[in-house]
Design an enzyme around this catalytic site. Structure first.
Site, PDB file in Angstrom:
ATOM      1  N   LEU A  77       0.822  -1.229   0.000  1.00  0.00           N
ATOM      2  CA  LEU A  77       0.000   0.000   0.000  1.00  0.00           C
ATOM      3  C   LEU A  77       0.850   1.270   0.000  1.00  0.00           C
ATOM      4  O   LEU A  77       0.302   2.373   0.005  1.00  0.00           O
ATOM      5  CB  LEU A  77      -0.958  -0.007   1.195  1.00  0.00           C
ATOM      6  N   TYR A 123       4.084  10.839  11.078  1.00  0.00           N
ATOM      7  CA  TYR A 123       3.056   9.956  11.651  1.00  0.00           C
ATOM      8  C   TYR A 123       1.898  10.784  12.202  1.00  0.00           C
ATOM      9  O   TYR A 123       0.734  10.542  11.874  1.00  0.00           O
ATOM     10  CB  TYR A 123       3.669   9.084  12.761  1.00  0.00           C
TER      11      TYR A 123
HETATM   12  P1  NAD Z   1       1.054  -3.652  13.308  1.00  0.00           P
HETATM   13  O1  NAD Z   1       2.438  -3.257  12.874  1.00  0.00           O
HETATM   14  O2  NAD Z   1       0.941  -4.794  14.266  1.00  0.00           O
HETATM   15  O3  NAD Z   1       0.153  -3.966  12.035  1.00  0.00           O
HETATM   16  C1  NAD Z   1       0.149  -3.119  10.930  1.00  0.00           C
HETATM   17  C2  NAD Z   1      -0.095  -3.934   9.674  1.00  0.00           C
HETATM   18  O4  NAD Z   1       0.003  -3.044   8.548  1.00  0.00           O
HETATM   19  C3  NAD Z   1       0.940  -5.054   9.462  1.00  0.00           C
HETATM   20  O5  NAD Z   1       0.305  -6.290   9.219  1.00  0.00           O
HETATM   21  C4  NAD Z   1       1.720  -4.592   8.249  1.00  0.00           C
HETATM   22  O6  NAD Z   1       2.223  -5.642   7.449  1.00  0.00           O
HETATM   23  C5  NAD Z   1       0.678  -3.740   7.515  1.00  0.00           C
HETATM   24  N1  NAD Z   1       1.380  -2.846   6.599  1.00  0.00           N
HETATM   25  C6  NAD Z   1       2.408  -2.008   6.870  1.00  0.00           C
HETATM   26  N2  NAD Z   1       2.884  -1.460   5.744  1.00  0.00           N
HETATM   27  C7  NAD Z   1       2.127  -1.946   4.719  1.00  0.00           C
HETATM   28  C8  NAD Z   1       2.157  -1.774   3.318  1.00  0.00           C
HETATM   29  N3  NAD Z   1       3.063  -0.998   2.719  1.00  0.00           N
HETATM   30  N4  NAD Z   1       1.226  -2.416   2.582  1.00  0.00           N
HETATM   31  C9  NAD Z   1       0.312  -3.249   3.170  1.00  0.00           C
HETATM   32  N5  NAD Z   1       0.257  -3.457   4.504  1.00  0.00           N
HETATM   33  C10 NAD Z   1       1.154  -2.823   5.260  1.00  0.00           C
HETATM   34  O7  NAD Z   1       0.399  -2.337  13.862  1.00  0.00           O
HETATM   35  P2  NAD Z   1      -0.851  -2.040  14.836  1.00  0.00           P
HETATM   36  O8  NAD Z   1      -0.288  -1.493  16.081  1.00  0.00           O
HETATM   37  O9  NAD Z   1      -1.813  -3.154  14.867  1.00  0.00           O
HETATM   38  O10 NAD Z   1      -1.473  -0.795  14.052  1.00  0.00           O
HETATM   39  C11 NAD Z   1      -2.720  -0.810  13.375  1.00  0.00           C
HETATM   40  C12 NAD Z   1      -3.133   0.628  13.130  1.00  0.00           C
HETATM   41  O11 NAD Z   1      -3.323   1.283  14.389  1.00  0.00           O
HETATM   42  C13 NAD Z   1      -2.090   1.466  12.391  1.00  0.00           C
HETATM   43  O12 NAD Z   1      -2.746   2.338  11.500  1.00  0.00           O
HETATM   44  C14 NAD Z   1      -1.430   2.262  13.491  1.00  0.00           C
HETATM   45  O13 NAD Z   1      -0.915   3.490  13.033  1.00  0.00           O
HETATM   46  C15 NAD Z   1      -2.594   2.480  14.440  1.00  0.00           C
HETATM   47  N6  NAD Z   1      -2.210   2.756  15.835  1.00  0.00           N
HETATM   48  C16 NAD Z   1      -1.438   1.884  16.534  1.00  0.00           C
HETATM   49  C17 NAD Z   1      -1.127   2.170  17.866  1.00  0.00           C
HETATM   50  C18 NAD Z   1      -0.310   1.249  18.728  1.00  0.00           C
HETATM   51  O14 NAD Z   1       0.122   1.659  19.807  1.00  0.00           O
HETATM   52  N7  NAD Z   1      -0.096   0.013  18.350  1.00  0.00           N
HETATM   53  C19 NAD Z   1      -1.581   3.364  18.438  1.00  0.00           C
HETATM   54  C20 NAD Z   1      -2.368   4.231  17.681  1.00  0.00           C
HETATM   55  C21 NAD Z   1      -2.685   3.914  16.380  1.00  0.00           C
END
Ligand code: NAD
Length: 282
Positions: A42, A157
């Site tokens: 993506l 971010y």
């Molecule tokens: P994670 O890293 O466990 O999962 C993210 C997923 O996105 C992974 O499976 C990864 O392979 C996929 N991804 C990344 N780059 C990609 C690409 N180029 N093409 C396709 N897929 C891609 O992260 P998470 O913590 O579960 O995060 C999920 C969402 O929540 C994200 O948008 C993150 O910004 C947001 N978020 C996370 C937190 C936190 O503390 N974990 C806090 C606030 C917001």
């Protein structure tokens, strides 16, 4: 039973949502760069186009909902701001643009976009970067972030998450979305213990920052709990939820911004308020 597209379904919160939806008997079309039914990068326009098309083909032109969880966290690297911008913002809006007709074809479709409480707790995010996102101009975003040097990924971010929240709120209420019966909302988690956060905690300097960040309720969020919020936001109980950004962050946003929102319309905004009132058609 319903059909849902879930991006970022190979890990963390996206994976937890996909597992809960599948366990409830729904069809999940999972999208990720690895380990997915629809494998696509993506961070490229071509990857986004192919992911959007593959999902539409699998869904047969009708989607009951979508969860946009693919995202990249701030990490060191010269190219990281661009990757964050491409995945966290364009990886949401371009896919949803393409899926909108399929969502409109369903009855009361629901979309949940992952924002973050970084959208309200990171100071000094340049408005120019946010406007660059909203104008879909990634080069303008990156120019606005250059002044931050090695810290640029943190601001990329936060800017991506402010912009995606604003896009959700602006878009959700339009005739093409709310008018077509699609409920579009965002969830803004705080620090949730997923691989994304674990990677940050593995770097001592980042771990120090994360551990001293105010979280009034204490600890970290649990990915399964956040997934339950998302499943709720996809349920019939969310039929009246539209254009909301739901903070589930242990109180950090309220700690920093208690008096900033909700806020009444100030006298200087009365004219534009009345214009919006007049523009609304039932
Ligand atoms: P994670 O890293 O466990 O999962 C993210 C997923 O996105 C992974 O499976 C990864 O392979 C996929 N991804 C990344 N780059 C990609 C690409 N180029 N093409 C396709 N897929 C891609 O992260 P998470 O913590 O579960 O995060 C999920 C969402 O929540 C994200 O948008 C993150 O910004 C947001 N978020 C996370 C937190 C936190 O503390 N974990 C806090 C606030 C917001």
């Amino acid at each position: 039973m319903s059909t849902y597209a879930v991006t970022g379904a190979a890990s963390g919160m996206g994976r937890a949502v996909a597992e809960k939806l599948s366990a409830a008997g729904h069809t999940v079309i999972d999208v990720d760069i690895v380990e997915a039914t629809v494998t696509a990068d993506l961070s490229t326009a071509e990857g986004r186009r192919s992911a959007a098309a593959a999902v539409l083909e699998q869904a047969g032109g009708r989607l009951d909902g979508a969860v946009m969880a693919a995202g990249l966290g701030p990490a060191p690297g010269k190219d990281r701001p661009r990757l964050i911008a491409e995945v966290n913002y364009f990886g949401v809006v371009e896919l949803l643009d393409a899926w909108r007709p399929a969502l409109a074809a369903a009855d009361r479709a629901k979309v949940v976009v992952f924002s973050s409480n970084s959208s309200s707790t990171v100071p000094m995010v340049p408005g120019r970067a946010v406007r660059g996102f909203l104008d879909r101009d990634v080069d303008r975003v990156l120019r606005a972030l250059r002044i931050f040097g090695k810290q640029a990924p943190t601001f990329a971010y936060a800017a991506s998450k402010i912009a995606i929240s604003r896009w959700v709120r602006r878009t959700a209420v339009t005739p093409e979305w709310a008018g077509a019966g699609i409920r579009l909302n965002a969830i803004a988690p705080g620090a949730v213990l997923t691989p994304l956060l674990e990677k940050q905690l593995a770097t001592p300097a980042e771990a120090k920052q994360i551990n001293r960040f105010p979280v009034p309720i204490g600890g970290f969020g649990d990915p399964g709990d956040l997934a339950d919020w998302v499943v709720f936001m996809l349920s019939d109980a969310a039929d009246f939820l539209c254009g909301s950004v739901v903070f589930v962050d242990g109180g950090s946003d309220a700690w920093f911004r208690a008096d900033d929102w909700p806020r009444g319309v100030p006298a200087r905004r009365l004219r534009s308020y009345l214009k919006r009132m007049a523009a609304f058609r039932r």
